[in-house]
Design an enzyme around this catalytic site. Structure first.
Site, PDB file in Angstrom:
ATOM      1  N   CYS A 103      29.019  23.614 -11.335  1.00  0.00           N
ATOM      2  CA  CYS A 103      27.626  23.802 -11.720  1.00  0.00           C
ATOM      3  C   CYS A 103      27.486  23.538 -13.213  1.00  0.00           C
ATOM      4  O   CYS A 103      27.988  24.309 -14.031  1.00  0.00           O
ATOM      5  CB  CYS A 103      27.170  25.224 -11.379  1.00  0.00           C
ATOM      6  SG  CYS A 103      25.511  25.579 -11.953  1.00  0.00           S
ATOM      7  N   GLY A 104      26.808  22.454 -13.553  1.00  0.00           N
ATOM      8  CA  GLY A 104      26.661  22.092 -14.962  1.00  0.00           C
ATOM      9  C   GLY A 104      25.821  23.079 -15.744  1.00  0.00           C
ATOM     10  O   GLY A 104      26.187  23.477 -16.858  1.00  0.00           O
ATOM     11  N   HIS A 105      24.679  23.482 -15.175  1.00  0.00           N
ATOM     12  CA  HIS A 105      23.854  24.443 -15.918  1.00  0.00           C
ATOM     13  C   HIS A 105      24.587  25.771 -16.053  1.00  0.00           C
ATOM     14  O   HIS A 105      24.428  26.485 -17.047  1.00  0.00           O
ATOM     15  CB  HIS A 105      22.487  24.622 -15.235  1.00  0.00           C
ATOM     16  CG  HIS A 105      22.382  25.779 -14.295  1.00  0.00           C
ATOM     17  ND1 HIS A 105      22.661  25.679 -12.947  1.00  0.00           N
ATOM     18  CD2 HIS A 105      22.018  27.079 -14.507  1.00  0.00           C
ATOM     19  CE1 HIS A 105      22.460  26.855 -12.368  1.00  0.00           C
ATOM     20  NE2 HIS A 105      22.079  27.723 -13.292  1.00  0.00           N
ATOM     21  N   ASP A 276      16.094  23.115  -8.077  1.00  0.00           N
ATOM     22  CA  ASP A 276      16.661  23.314  -9.409  1.00  0.00           C
ATOM     23  C   ASP A 276      15.582  23.134 -10.468  1.00  0.00           C
ATOM     24  O   ASP A 276      14.890  22.116 -10.515  1.00  0.00           O
ATOM     25  CB  ASP A 276      17.796  22.305  -9.636  1.00  0.00           C
ATOM     26  CG  ASP A 276      18.744  22.751 -10.736  1.00  0.00           C
ATOM     27  OD1 ASP A 276      18.341  23.566 -11.589  1.00  0.00           O
ATOM     28  OD2 ASP A 276      19.888  22.267 -10.759  1.00  0.00           O
ATOM     29  N   GLY A 281      23.273  19.681 -13.972  1.00  0.00           N
ATOM     30  CA  GLY A 281      24.369  19.101 -14.761  1.00  0.00           C
ATOM     31  C   GLY A 281      25.313  18.233 -13.952  1.00  0.00           C
ATOM     32  O   GLY A 281      25.681  17.139 -14.382  1.00  0.00           O
ATOM     33  N   THR A 282      25.719  18.707 -12.772  1.00  0.00           N
ATOM     34  CA  THR A 282      26.594  17.878 -11.943  1.00  0.00           C
ATOM     35  C   THR A 282      25.837  16.681 -11.389  1.00  0.00           C
ATOM     36  O   THR A 282      26.417  15.621 -11.158  1.00  0.00           O
ATOM     37  CB  THR A 282      27.199  18.699 -10.797  1.00  0.00           C
ATOM     38  OG1 THR A 282      26.150  19.414 -10.125  1.00  0.00           O
ATOM     39  CG2 THR A 282      28.228  19.679 -11.312  1.00  0.00           C
TER      40      THR A 282
END
Length: 360
Positions: A103-105, A276, A281-282
């Site tokens: 998870c990027g965020h 989202d 991010g991903t």
């Protein structure tokens, strides 16, 4: 009133499991960081720990992610010890349906929280974070001690499929042919360009007024793609699934960009219809791989992606690599996050809704 307030402030229930969390948001997308109350999570690797959570502790995910303590779009993370050499910390991400591989965020918010709370100081400017998808390297960007943003170098990201088509139900008995691509950036996504002439008939825009339509078509497309296409990761079977659908557009971008930037807006629909709030991010990582494959993004250029609420992630290519036969890129994603509060949640043994529920 002061007596009342004192009583309420001092109340601590007996015999209740207590879960303590730190709440953050990255570009509008929530992240609930578990800081106390979870039992030990067993496993010699981060993937084994994820499997242990699924098999043994999923009721606690429901407590924190679902109503009445959470909501349909809540996201969370459990911090664990790193199980790989050189790691600073491990992360296990969760949402309304289960557990994500990356998870990027979440990386941006966790890194922000660890520095803002003093767990790490700015003298250590890089964190090695172990996620189920692999090693993530996060970096703090600051101005004289004030954190401005977080950048993270993600796992190798690659395009799996280009220009696939599916037929989806549309207007009752009719069907509509949709074109899409599939790419990986720590998780697999199906990308649907709503500006493409094949997809315009969907009538979608990246706008908050269309959240119901975006969720409807996102869930529908995800289900059909999962039924018709083989999603395979070259190394890890646990990563071989479609995480979400990302609708993209080149319209209505309002933020400031440089002349060399690729501008886009997008929205990701994942898990059980979660939407989202941030650019994902991903997803931006997978999009970097896709734009590289299409010849539009090269080292030295940036991909700037706006979310449905106007927040921006910036992606760029750190390097091009061969990853298990795929012509992949290692992306760097930049965004910012903020701490919004700290909470304690209690589980009353008498509460018949203590494990939560989900309404939309």
């Amino acid at each position: 009133m002061e007596v009342l307030a004192t009583k309420l402030r001092g109340y601590v229930p007996d015999h209740h499991l207590t879960l303590t969390v730190l709440d953050c948001h990255t570009g509008g997308e929530p992240l609930r960081i578990v800081i106390d109350g979870y039992p030990p999570i067993v496993g010699d690797s981060i993937l084994e720990k994820r499997a242990y959570l699924i098999e043994n502790l999923d009721s606690l995910r429901k407590v924190l992610m679902l109503e009445p303590r959470g909501h349909a779009d809540m996201y969370g993370v459990i911090l664990v010890e790193s199980t790989a050499p050189g790691g600073d910390i491990g992360v296990l991400f969760m949402h309304n349906k289960g557990y994500s591989t990356m998870c990027g965020h979440g990386i941006i918010a966790v890194t922000t929280a660890l520095y803002e709370t003093g767990v790490f100081t700015l003298e250590k400017s890089r964190l090695n974070i172990d996620a189920p998808a692999g090693r993530i390297v996060a970096r703090v960007n600051h101005d004289h001690g004030t954190i401005k943003s977080i950048s993270f170098e993600n796992v190798a990201s690659f395009t799996l499929y280009q220009n696939l088509v599916i037929d989806i139900p549309y207007n009752g008995n009719d069907s509509l042919t949709i074109k899409y691509d599939v790419a990986y950036g720590g998780a697999f996504y199906a990308f649907v360009d709503i500006d493409d002439e094949c997809n315009i008939a969907l009538g979608l825009t990246i706008d908050a007024s269309q959240t119901a339509e975006l969720i409807h078509y996102g869930k529908l497309i995800k289900r059909i793609v999962m039924e018709t296409v083989d999603i395979h990761h070259p190394c890890e079977p646990d990563l071989s699934f479609l995480y979400g659908v990302i609708f993209t557009s080149g319209q209505n971008c309002i933020s400031t960009y440089t002349v060399n930037d690729i501008r886009s807006s997008n929205v990701c629909i994942f898990a059980n219809g979660q939407l989202d709030r941030c650019p994902t991010g991903t997803g931006v990582s997978a999009r970097c791989a896709l734009e590289y494959t299409k010849g539009r993004l090269v080292p030295g250029k940036r991909l700037c992606v706006e979310s449905i609420v106007g927040s921006v992630f910036r992606g760029e290519i750190s390097r091009v690599v061969d990853y298990e036969g795929y012509n992949a890129v290692v992306p760097i994603i930049t965004g910012d996050a903020f701490i919004t509060g700290r909470s304690q949640f209690w589980l009353d043994p008498k509460d018949y809704l203590k494990e939560g529920f989900l309404l939309r």
